[in-house]
Scaffold this motif. Sequence first.
Motif, PDB file in Angstrom:
ATOM      1  N   ALA A 102      40.176  34.112  92.548  1.00  0.00           N
ATOM      2  CA  ALA A 102      40.481  35.320  93.323  1.00  0.00           C
ATOM      3  C   ALA A 102      40.070  35.148  94.778  1.00  0.00           C
ATOM      4  O   ALA A 102      40.819  35.509  95.691  1.00  0.00           O
ATOM      5  CB  ALA A 102      39.788  36.526  92.705  1.00  0.00           C
ATOM      6  N   LEU A 103      38.886  34.596  95.011  1.00  0.00           N
ATOM      7  CA  LEU A 103      38.429  34.402  96.388  1.00  0.00           C
ATOM      8  C   LEU A 103      39.255  33.340  97.110  1.00  0.00           C
ATOM      9  O   LEU A 103      39.561  33.492  98.299  1.00  0.00           O
ATOM     10  CB  LEU A 103      36.948  34.030  96.415  1.00  0.00           C
ATOM     11  CG  LEU A 103      35.983  35.178  96.113  1.00  0.00           C
ATOM     12  CD1 LEU A 103      34.559  34.651  95.995  1.00  0.00           C
ATOM     13  CD2 LEU A 103      36.057  36.242  97.183  1.00  0.00           C
ATOM     14  N   THR A 151      30.597  33.822  80.870  1.00  0.00           N
ATOM     15  CA  THR A 151      30.082  33.787  82.242  1.00  0.00           C
ATOM     16  C   THR A 151      30.849  32.757  83.064  1.00  0.00           C
ATOM     17  O   THR A 151      31.231  33.014  84.209  1.00  0.00           O
ATOM     18  CB  THR A 151      28.580  33.464  82.243  1.00  0.00           C
ATOM     19  OG1 THR A 151      27.902  34.446  81.464  1.00  0.00           O
ATOM     20  CG2 THR A 151      28.015  33.469  83.653  1.00  0.00           C
ATOM     21  N   TRP A 152      31.091  31.575  82.471  1.00  0.00           N
ATOM     22  CA  TRP A 152      31.861  30.538  83.147  1.00  0.00           C
ATOM     23  C   TRP A 152      33.276  31.040  83.458  1.00  0.00           C
ATOM     24  O   TRP A 152      33.800  30.826  84.552  1.00  0.00           O
ATOM     25  CB  TRP A 152      31.910  29.278  82.287  1.00  0.00           C
ATOM     26  CG  TRP A 152      32.824  28.229  82.828  1.00  0.00           C
ATOM     27  CD1 TRP A 152      32.595  27.386  83.857  1.00  0.00           C
ATOM     28  CD2 TRP A 152      34.151  27.956  82.366  1.00  0.00           C
ATOM     29  NE1 TRP A 152      33.687  26.586  84.051  1.00  0.00           N
ATOM     30  CE2 TRP A 152      34.656  26.915  83.152  1.00  0.00           C
ATOM     31  CE3 TRP A 152      34.938  28.488  81.346  1.00  0.00           C
ATOM     32  CZ2 TRP A 152      35.934  26.401  82.958  1.00  0.00           C
ATOM     33  CZ3 TRP A 152      36.210  27.966  81.153  1.00  0.00           C
ATOM     34  CH2 TRP A 152      36.689  26.934  81.955  1.00  0.00           C
ATOM     35  N   GLY A 153      33.891  31.730  82.486  1.00  0.00           N
ATOM     36  CA  GLY A 153      35.238  32.242  82.682  1.00  0.00           C
ATOM     37  C   GLY A 153      35.320  33.263  83.810  1.00  0.00           C
ATOM     38  O   GLY A 153      36.232  33.210  84.645  1.00  0.00           O
ATOM     39  N   VAL A 154      34.373  34.175  83.838  1.00  0.00           N
ATOM     40  CA  VAL A 154      34.343  35.177  84.910  1.00  0.00           C
ATOM     41  C   VAL A 154      34.102  34.501  86.257  1.00  0.00           C
ATOM     42  O   VAL A 154      34.718  34.856  87.264  1.00  0.00           O
ATOM     43  CB  VAL A 154      33.274  36.260  84.620  1.00  0.00           C
ATOM     44  CG1 VAL A 154      33.052  37.153  85.821  1.00  0.00           C
ATOM     45  CG2 VAL A 154      33.677  37.079  83.403  1.00  0.00           C
ATOM     46  N   ASP A 155      33.235  33.497  86.288  1.00  0.00           N
ATOM     47  CA  ASP A 155      32.969  32.756  87.519  1.00  0.00           C
ATOM     48  C   ASP A 155      34.246  32.076  88.014  1.00  0.00           C
ATOM     49  O   ASP A 155      34.576  32.148  89.205  1.00  0.00           O
ATOM     50  CB  ASP A 155      31.865  31.729  87.284  1.00  0.00           C
ATOM     51  CG  ASP A 155      31.525  30.967  88.547  1.00  0.00           C
ATOM     52  OD1 ASP A 155      31.206  31.611  89.564  1.00  0.00           O
ATOM     53  OD2 ASP A 155      31.568  29.712  88.501  1.00  0.00           O
ATOM     54  N   GLU A 156      34.970  31.427  87.103  1.00  0.00           N
ATOM     55  CA  GLU A 156      36.223  30.768  87.488  1.00  0.00           C
ATOM     56  C   GLU A 156      37.241  31.789  87.989  1.00  0.00           C
ATOM     57  O   GLU A 156      37.975  31.530  88.943  1.00  0.00           O
ATOM     58  CB  GLU A 156      36.795  29.995  86.298  1.00  0.00           C
ATOM     59  CG  GLU A 156      36.035  28.727  85.977  1.00  0.00           C
ATOM     60  CD  GLU A 156      36.079  27.708  87.100  1.00  0.00           C
ATOM     61  OE1 GLU A 156      37.180  27.470  87.661  1.00  0.00           O
ATOM     62  OE2 GLU A 156      35.022  27.142  87.418  1.00  0.00           O
ATOM     63  N   LEU A 157      37.290  32.940  87.354  1.00  0.00           N
ATOM     64  CA  LEU A 157      38.207  33.998  87.782  1.00  0.00           C
ATOM     65  C   LEU A 157      37.890  34.441  89.215  1.00  0.00           C
ATOM     66  O   LEU A 157      38.792  34.574  90.054  1.00  0.00           O
ATOM     67  CB  LEU A 157      38.114  35.189  86.816  1.00  0.00           C
ATOM     68  CG  LEU A 157      39.028  36.365  87.098  1.00  0.00           C
ATOM     69  CD1 LEU A 157      40.475  35.978  86.820  1.00  0.00           C
ATOM     70  CD2 LEU A 157      38.626  37.541  86.243  1.00  0.00           C
TER      71      LEU A 157
END
Length: 70
Positions: free
Chosen positions: A61-62, A51-57
Amino acid sequence: MQIKIKMTKVVNYISEAFQELKSNVTWPVWSEVQRLTIIVAIFSVVFALLTWGVDELFVKALEGFFNIIK
Protein backbone atom coordinates in the motif's frame (compact mmCIF):
# COMPACT_ATOMS: atom_id res chain seq x y z
CA MET A 1 24.51 -5.90 60.32
CA GLN A 2 21.97 -4.44 57.84
CA ILE A 3 23.30 -6.64 55.04
CA LYS A 4 22.85 -9.76 57.17
CA ILE A 5 19.23 -8.84 57.96
CA LYS A 6 18.51 -8.14 54.27
CA MET A 7 20.11 -11.44 53.21
CA THR A 8 18.04 -13.29 55.81
CA LYS A 9 14.88 -11.70 54.41
CA VAL A 10 15.84 -12.70 50.86
CA VAL A 11 16.61 -16.28 51.91
CA ASN A 12 13.33 -16.50 53.83
CA TYR A 13 11.40 -15.14 50.86
CA ILE A 14 12.93 -17.68 48.47
CA SER A 15 12.37 -20.51 50.93
CA GLU A 16 8.72 -19.55 51.44
CA ALA A 17 8.22 -19.24 47.68
CA PHE A 18 9.52 -22.77 47.09
CA GLN A 19 7.38 -24.08 49.93
CA GLU A 20 4.30 -22.48 48.40
CA LEU A 21 5.12 -23.95 45.00
CA LYS A 22 5.36 -27.40 46.58
CA SER A 23 2.23 -27.28 48.72
CA ASN A 24 -0.26 -24.76 47.27
CA VAL A 25 0.15 -24.98 43.50
CA THR A 26 -1.85 -27.49 41.49
CA TRP A 27 0.41 -28.59 38.67
CA PRO A 28 -1.15 -29.83 35.43
CA VAL A 29 -0.63 -33.37 34.24
CA TRP A 30 2.01 -33.95 31.55
CA SER A 31 -0.52 -34.69 28.78
CA GLU A 32 -2.26 -31.36 29.41
CA VAL A 33 1.07 -29.53 29.31
CA GLN A 34 1.87 -31.13 25.95
CA ARG A 35 -1.56 -30.33 24.52
CA LEU A 36 -1.45 -26.70 25.63
CA THR A 37 2.13 -26.33 24.37
CA ILE A 38 1.05 -27.50 20.92
CA ILE A 39 -1.89 -25.08 20.95
CA VAL A 40 0.39 -22.18 21.89
CA ALA A 41 2.94 -23.14 19.23
CA ILE A 42 0.26 -23.33 16.51
CA PHE A 43 -1.29 -20.03 17.60
CA SER A 44 2.16 -18.40 17.60
CA VAL A 45 2.86 -19.56 14.03
CA VAL A 46 -0.58 -18.42 12.82
CA PHE A 47 -0.19 -15.05 14.55
CA ALA A 48 3.30 -14.59 13.05
CA LEU A 49 1.98 -15.39 9.58
CA LEU A 50 -0.92 -12.95 10.01
CA THR A 51 1.47 -10.26 11.22
CA TRP A 52 3.74 -10.91 8.23
CA GLY A 53 0.73 -10.72 5.89
CA VAL A 54 -0.47 -7.41 7.30
CA ASP A 55 3.09 -6.05 7.11
CA GLU A 56 3.35 -7.06 3.44
CA LEU A 57 -0.04 -5.48 2.76
CA PHE A 58 1.11 -2.18 4.28
CA VAL A 59 4.38 -2.32 2.32
CA LYS A 60 2.47 -2.75 -0.94
CA ALA A 61 0.00 0.00 0.00
CA LEU A 62 2.78 2.44 0.87
CA GLU A 63 4.73 1.59 -2.28
CA GLY A 64 1.60 2.23 -4.34
CA PHE A 65 0.92 5.49 -2.51
CA PHE A 66 4.46 6.79 -3.03
CA ASN A 67 4.45 5.71 -6.68
CA ILE A 68 1.25 7.73 -7.19
CA ILE A 69 2.69 10.92 -5.66
CA LYS A 70 6.07 10.57 -7.43
